[in-house]
Write a protein that holds these residues in place. Sequence first.
Motif, PDB file in Angstrom:
ATOM      1  N   ALA A 118       7.249  33.210 -10.530  1.00 34.84           N
ATOM      2  CA  ALA A 118       6.536  34.162 -11.772  1.00 34.84           C
ATOM      3  C   ALA A 118       5.772  35.007 -11.235  1.00 34.84           C
ATOM      4  N   PHE A 119       5.476  35.661  -9.827  1.00 29.87           N
ATOM      5  CA  PHE A 119       4.836  35.941  -9.260  1.00 29.87           C
ATOM      6  C   PHE A 119       5.652  37.137  -9.065  1.00 29.87           C
ATOM      7  N   ILE A 213       0.681  31.671 -14.968  1.00 29.49           N
ATOM      8  CA  ILE A 213       2.477  31.628 -15.039  1.00 29.49           C
ATOM      9  C   ILE A 213       2.134  32.848 -16.553  1.00 29.49           C
ATOM     10  N   GLY A 214       1.843  32.132 -17.619  1.00 23.55           N
ATOM     11  CA  GLY A 214       1.094  32.796 -18.275  1.00 23.55           C
ATOM     12  C   GLY A 214       0.670  33.913 -18.600  1.00 23.55           C
ATOM     13  N   VAL A 215      -0.050  34.296 -18.108  1.00 24.18           N
ATOM     14  CA  VAL A 215      -0.481  35.683 -18.040  1.00 24.18           C
ATOM     15  C   VAL A 215       0.674  36.921 -17.014  1.00 24.18           C
ATOM     16  N   GLY A 245      13.301  28.531 -18.839  1.00 20.79           N
ATOM     17  CA  GLY A 245      14.037  27.117 -19.046  1.00 20.79           C
ATOM     18  C   GLY A 245      13.804  26.337 -17.560  1.00 20.79           C
ATOM     19  N   VAL A 246      12.901  26.416 -15.969  1.00 18.32           N
ATOM     20  CA  VAL A 246      12.791  25.568 -15.509  1.00 18.32           C
ATOM     21  C   VAL A 246      11.106  25.365 -15.492  1.00 18.32           C
ATOM     22  N   ILE A 247      10.631  26.521 -15.918  1.00 17.79           N
ATOM     23  CA  ILE A 247       9.186  26.183 -15.833  1.00 17.79           C
ATOM     24  C   ILE A 247       9.201  25.249 -17.135  1.00 17.79           C
ATOM     25  N   LEU A 248      10.052  25.461 -18.458  1.00 17.71           N
ATOM     26  CA  LEU A 248       9.401  24.429 -19.471  1.00 17.71           C
ATOM     27  C   LEU A 248      10.113  23.099 -19.460  1.00 17.71           C
TER      28      LEU A 248
END
Length: 312
Positions: A118-119, A213-215, A245-248
Amino acid sequence: MFSANLTTFHPTVFILLGIPGLEQYHTWLSIPFCLMYITAVLGNGALILVVLSECTLHGPMYVFLSMLAGTDILLSTTTVPKALAIFWFHAGEIAFDACITQMFFIHVAESGILLAMAFDRFVAICTPLRYTGILTPMAIAKMTLAIWGRSIGTIFPIIFLLKRLPYCRTNIIPHSYCEHIGVARLACADITVNIWYGFSVPMASVLVDVALIGVSYTLILQAVFRLPSQDARHKALNTCGSHIGVILLFFIPSFFTFLTHCFGKNIPHHVHILLANLYVLVPPMLNPIIYGAKTKQIRDSMAHMLSIVGKS
């Protein structure tokens, strides 16, 4: 040692039962388990091979993706083959050290890798001109050390907490793999510390990762919708689609399993175990499929590799 008693001992071998209550379906369950495991190993192995063999895929994003694929292989390989051995051969014996190994890879650094990815997307979209300056090889190495250092630092106290316990009950575990609380409940001592640490510390680490990750994606979306052209917005969103998709795929089963353990007292035990097995099977199986379908560079590289293999 293989039966319950009141004598304190330190077991060298545990007995895994597979999925109690569904013993008559073990053979049938082994078929999807085996197919999903083979798909996970082949898919993630192919992904790592493609990234290593293609010079154009040696950027930070693909380095983290290779780490995720390797982690998925380790996670499924330390749990699923043993479950299949139970289903097929009733081979439930597992050494204490092997139990510890399973626990380590169940708590492996997957959420930390997703945070790093995400970063990477945040830097690529929000500060594209500084991307190579920020995500240098040294920075990636430090992030990798931090990810694995946190995982080891989180799991080591769990190992210590289990090894210190006296065991005076049975060494039979009603599960298809070793997990912390399941083993701790075999002890004849107060396991309050195990329960609090086992749930709170790993979950706190995951919650921190989810928040960061949300931020990151909030800032990414703000930057995307400020882009002048629709094509640019579509391209930027498409690069993040596979990662979202992978995060979810990782966090939804993870939280669902956690919540059913905490609050699903009326849910049958075999349902808990099935959910736990799907947690170590479904994300590793689908991650390479999602990235292969959504990432053009990986699709092209995979097609090129297959064409070379076909010609040979």
